[in-house]
Design a protein around this motif. Structure first.
Motif, PDB file in Angstrom:
ATOM      1  N   TRP A   1      -4.340   5.122   7.413  1.00 60.37           N
ATOM      2  CA  TRP A   1      -4.654   4.502   6.161  1.00 60.37           C
ATOM      3  C   TRP A   1      -3.545   5.387   5.225  1.00 60.37           C
ATOM      4  O   TRP A   1      -3.180   4.838   4.222  1.00 60.37           O
TER       5      TRP A   1
ATOM      6  N   ALA B   1      -0.559   4.117   2.900  1.00 59.52           N
ATOM      7  CA  ALA B   1      -0.478   4.538   1.452  1.00 59.52           C
ATOM      8  C   ALA B   1       0.717   5.351   0.974  1.00 59.52           C
ATOM      9  O   ALA B   1       1.513   4.975   0.099  1.00 59.52           O
TER      10      ALA B   1
ATOM     11  N   TYR C   1      -3.316   1.842  -3.433  1.00 57.65           N
ATOM     12  CA  TYR C   1      -3.207   2.620  -2.330  1.00 57.65           C
ATOM     13  C   TYR C   1      -3.504   4.139  -2.471  1.00 57.65           C
ATOM     14  O   TYR C   1      -4.083   5.116  -1.592  1.00 57.65           O
TER      15      TYR C   1
ATOM     16  N   TYR D   1      -6.845   5.685  -0.552  1.00 50.91           N
ATOM     17  CA  TYR D   1      -6.521   6.391   0.596  1.00 50.91           C
ATOM     18  C   TYR D   1      -6.020   7.785   0.495  1.00 50.91           C
ATOM     19  O   TYR D   1      -6.311   8.575   1.364  1.00 50.91           O
TER      20      TYR D   1
ATOM     21  N   LEU E   1      -7.913  -4.593   0.842  1.00 51.26           N
ATOM     22  CA  LEU E   1      -8.731  -3.786   0.188  1.00 51.26           C
ATOM     23  C   LEU E   1     -10.268  -4.282   0.130  1.00 51.26           C
ATOM     24  O   LEU E   1     -11.030  -3.479   0.470  1.00 51.26           O
TER      25      LEU E   1
END
Length: 874
Positions: free
Chosen positions: A278, A282, A322, A326, A411
């Motif tokens: 992740w 991001a 993002y 993350y 999300l």
């Protein structure tokens, strides 16, 4: 080979084949109602394919900035998750406008890929159109034969309409295409599964890199295909994918196009790219999105809450989300990427390095704002999960998070899963579909096919020199939109200026020679490079074949012209007073006012406004003659210091407007006064902020300015009479204000004394019980005084519920305060209680659990709500 070298070799190759290399058009589509953004290389050339204009060369090549985040072409949700989708990307392209066709296009594609870029021939596959019976388009035998001679039949794939027939939209130029795909897998995988079977199967390493489109048709509104006057070639090669292939990478993000940005993000986050799924996603999202955000702002489109501005805001917020979730970026970070990005594209897209500070400032302010919203959204999500009675968050709640707080579904789902919850994805999709349907109905418009009345390819604009002309209708189109049924009419010759560069379109009349009938022209627009007159009278259908005299509304045009020339003078004055950083960010010029948006990071002071007005009016008084130069080579115009607007596409030859070569020199296509003295007077009416780093000035000229001064003089005279003509009017008004302020303080002190007495009286009336209470209608001067009284009654009290009601200026006002102990022990909530009670006075309100207020239209309901109140505290 670096990405810069790859781009340059492409351009050099086609220049050697006789192509003119042209600059990229801005990302924001101008004068094309079918597009928000330029989403393909051919968008800026659409009129050339349709025969509405003449290209500067029959052979053209470039690298075009493209954005695919809305409409038919929308890759946003794929970005960051795979190796090759992007929001903004570069489209390398070469075009032939009625010159070469399939043989040259396909042969050159092969030559460039295999001889210049040295890509392995045994990893390349090509596709040709298999034909479509419904459209009556046959199998592309010509393309097949050309490829068979180059690659052999076993590397040719037959593509259906979806894959091998290119269309820009529902209508417009289109045609069969031949795609080139490359297999970038390792040798073991290639030997295990043939690459041919993976073409168009969404395999991340078997990708299309080039598409040769053969523009042969125009798709009409009724779905039929009509052959274009000439056959054209439109090719597009994804620059980022090409770099992946040449540099031997498995992902676009592993090339030097993105790695500089990704490594900077990794260093700032303290994470290593490649370690966490992740976090990697991001970083890819941010590295991609920052390009789209930065270049769109540089091209003149600021983030906002509607249309193109909303799309950019959505991309920016996706990147922030993002990073926040993350990479633990809890402070603004996107703006820090701009210097590196500007340096990377220096010499390719210089608009970013020219506006580096401005773009970074806009992004920073957007980040600050959204990070606050994001925090609120997380609080809202926590509450929704806490209140969720089952194991699934409702689709409506998920949609609210997406629509109001900008939370993507993935999300929300991720956070919900951490709490052991699922989301109602079908419910969310239904809510999203309903919203899209509402938007579609709101924006619903339809158009019939153009009706050709007289043949003609060129449309001549003579509005700089003439206000009327005898001409003929070339074609018209019937459309349906919010305004009802309208007609777009194209003339062979026209004096009507089409809305462009901030100047509104002309209005006027068409007088038809045979019948003598006059029809009003209600607006003039530019669609691509075509001047379109808007009429609402259906009689145009029967009158279109008659010769016509086209005449503009001259008085309106004159007022518009005064405001437009004043805009040029004001922009020069702004740079003189505020600094050379001032650049136009938007404008509106009509018969009533001029509105000018410009880059500046602080309020323009009253003294600065005065200086600007003085400079402009001085230039008006000088009666400076207009110097208008047409068809000036763009390089020569820039050498003269002509100001150009970022985000505008300029051709090789431009029009230069000069009012004193040492003061105002601009590239401009609008209409202007013959000399500045004709303007008469210039007056600024307002100055405000419209966006981060962007200020707005509104001003008026000529008759409008005289009318304003006359109105102000009349008001001043009336004030003078009311004050009985004092010797010093300013001092008299100041004394009046001071006296009023003193009286207000006296009244406030009296009211405070009265409220203090009321407080002491109410404390003696506390009703004892499991919950002590004061529930009473009182007299209060204002709603704020009532609220403060309810709050003050809690001082030194425990276990107390207070409800006060008052009739103030004919309306009901309510205030509830609750001791903290009652909120904690009994779960009482003042906000919820007051919302229910306010219904009795036809009102509403809310607040915090310990203090809330409400208002209502019906004070007659106060006794009833007072009687209901005890039931809430049992």
């Amino acid at each position: 080979m670096t990405s810069s070298q790859i781009r340059q070799q492409f351009l050099d190759f086609f220049q050697s084949k006789g192509h003119l290399i042209v600059p990229s058009a801005p990302l924001v589509a101008k004068n094309d109602p079918t597009l928000l953004f330029n989403n393909s290389g051919m968008a800026q050339f659409k009129d050339f394919f349709l025969g509405n204009g003449t290209p500067p060369s029959k052979r053209i090549a470039d690298t075009q900035k493209c954005l695919r985040v809305s409409g038919k072409h929308n890759d946003l949700e794929d970005v960051g998750f795979d190796t090759y989708h992007h929001t903004m990307f570069e489209m390398l392209g070469n075009w032939s406008f009625g010159d070469y066709f399939k043989q040259e296009a396909l042969t050159w594609s092969w030559e460039l890929l295999t001889e210049v870029f040295k890509l392995p021939k045994d990893r390349i596959y090509v596709s040709v159109f298999e034909g479509d019976k419904k459209d009556g388009v046959p199998f592309d035998q010509e393309a097949f034969d050309i490829w068979k001679a180059i690659v052999g039949e076993d590397r040719i794939i037959y593509g259906n309409k979806k894959d091998n027939f290119w269309e820009m939209g529902e209508t417009g130029p289109c045609g069969p295409c031949s795609e080139i795909h490359i297999d970038l897998r390792n040798q073991d995988e290639v030997e295990s599964i043939p690459g041919k079977s993976l073409v168009n199967a969404d395999h991340p390493q078997v990708v299309e890199i080039w598409n040769n489109v053969f523009m042969q048709f125009e798709r009409m509104a009724d779905g039929s295909l009509v052959p274009l006057p000439n056959k054209h070639v439109d090719t597009g090669m994804g620059f980022e994918r090409l770099c992946m292939a040449i540099q031997g990478k498995q992902s676009n993000y592993d090339t030097d196009v993105f790695q500089g940005t990704i490594q900077y993000i990794a260093a700032k986050s303290g994470k290593k790219y490649g370690d966490e799924k992740w976090a990697d996603i991001a970083m890819r999202v941010i590295a991609d999105h920052i390009r789209a955000i930065a270049f769109t702002i540089a091209d003149g489109q600021l983030p906002s809450n509607n249309k193109a501005g909303y799309v950019i805001r959505r991309i920016l917020r996706r990147a922030v989300r993002y990073g926040y979730t993350y990479l633990d970026f809890k402070e603004p970070f996107l703006h820090l990427l701009i210097p590196g990005l500007a340096k990377q594209f220096e010499g390719v897209f210089d608009e970013l390095i020219s506006q580096e500070a401005f773009v970074a400032k806009v992004i920073y302010e957007e980040e600050v704002s959204f990070l606050r919203t994001l925090s609120s959204g997380l609080v809202r999500l926590d509450k929704l999960m806490e209140d969720c009675s089952g194991k699934v968050l409702s689709g409506d709640d998920v949609f609210e998070l997406n629509d109001t707080y900008g939370f993507p579904v993935d999300l929300t789902a991720l956070i919900a899963r951490e709490k052991g919850l699922d989301i109602d994805e079908p419910g969310f999709n239904a809510a999203l579909k309903a919203q899209k349907e509402r938007s579609r109905k709101d924006a619903g418009a339809s158009a019939e096919d153009w009706v050709i009345v007289n043949e003609g390819d060129e449309v001549s604009f003579i509005g700089y020199d003439s206000n009327e002309t005898d001409t003929q209708v070339l074609k018209y189109q019937k459309i349906q939109n919010k305004a009802g049924v309208q007609y777009k009419v194209v003339l062979e010759t026209t004096p009507f200026y089409a809305e462009s560069g901030g100047q509104v379109g002309d209005t006027g009349f068409f007088v038809f020679a045979t019948s003598g009938i006059s029809l009003p022209v209600i607006d003039t627009k530019k669609e691509n490079d075509l001047i379109v007159h808007i009429l609402s009278d259906a009689r145009i259908e029967t009158l279109a074949s008659e010769p016509v005299k086209a005449s503009i509304a001259t008085l309106r045009r004159r007022a518009i012209t005064h405001h437009h020339s004043s805009t040029h003078l004001m922009q020069a004055a702004l740079q003189e007073v505020l600094g050379k950083h001032v650049a136009q960010k938007g404008s509106l010029v009509n018969e009533d006012l001029l509105r000018f948006d410009f880059s500046h990071f602080q309020k323009v002071t009253d003294e600065e406004i005065k200086q600007i007005e003085q400079i402009v009016n001085a230039k008006i008084a000088e009666n400076i003659p207009l110097l208008e130069e047409r068809n000036v080579p763009i390089a020569e115009a820039k050498d003269k210091g002509a100001m150009a607007l970022f985000g505008e596409k300029y051709g090789d030859f431009v029009r230069v407007i000069t009012f004193d070569k040492n003061f105002s020199v601009e590239l401009c296509g609008g209409t202007h006064v013959p000399s500045t003295g004709e303007i008469g007077l210039f007056k600024i009416t307002s100055e405000s902020s419209v966006a981060t780093g962007v200020r707005r000035i509104e001003a008026i000229t000529s008759q409008k300015a005289y009318e304003l001064l006359s109105e102000q003089e009349a008001v001043l005279s009336e004030i003078n009479d009311l004050l009985k003509a004092p010797k010093d009017l300013v001092k008299a008004v100041a004394n009046l204000i001071e006296s009023n302020s003193s009286l207000q303080k006296t009244v406030a002190a009296y009211q405070q004394k009265e409220i203090s007495g009321l407080k002491n009286s109410l404390l003696k009336e506390i009703v004892a019980g499991p919950v002590h209470s004061i529930i009473k209608q009182v007299s209060a001067p204002t709603a704020d005084a009532l609220k403060n009284l309810a709050f003050d009654l809690q001082e030194n009290q425990e276990n107390l519920f207070v409800l006060l009601a008052a009739e103030i200026e004919g309306k009901a006002s309510l205030a509830i305060s609750i001791s903290k102990g009652l909120v904690d022990s009994k779960g009482l909530d003042a906000g919820k209680i007051i919302r229910e009670l306010a219904k009795e006075v036809q009102g509403g309100g809310g607040g915090q659990p310990f203090l809330a207020t409400a208002g209502g239209q019906n004070p007659a309901g106060i006794p009833k709500l007072l009687s209901l109140a005890p039931s809430y505290i049992v």
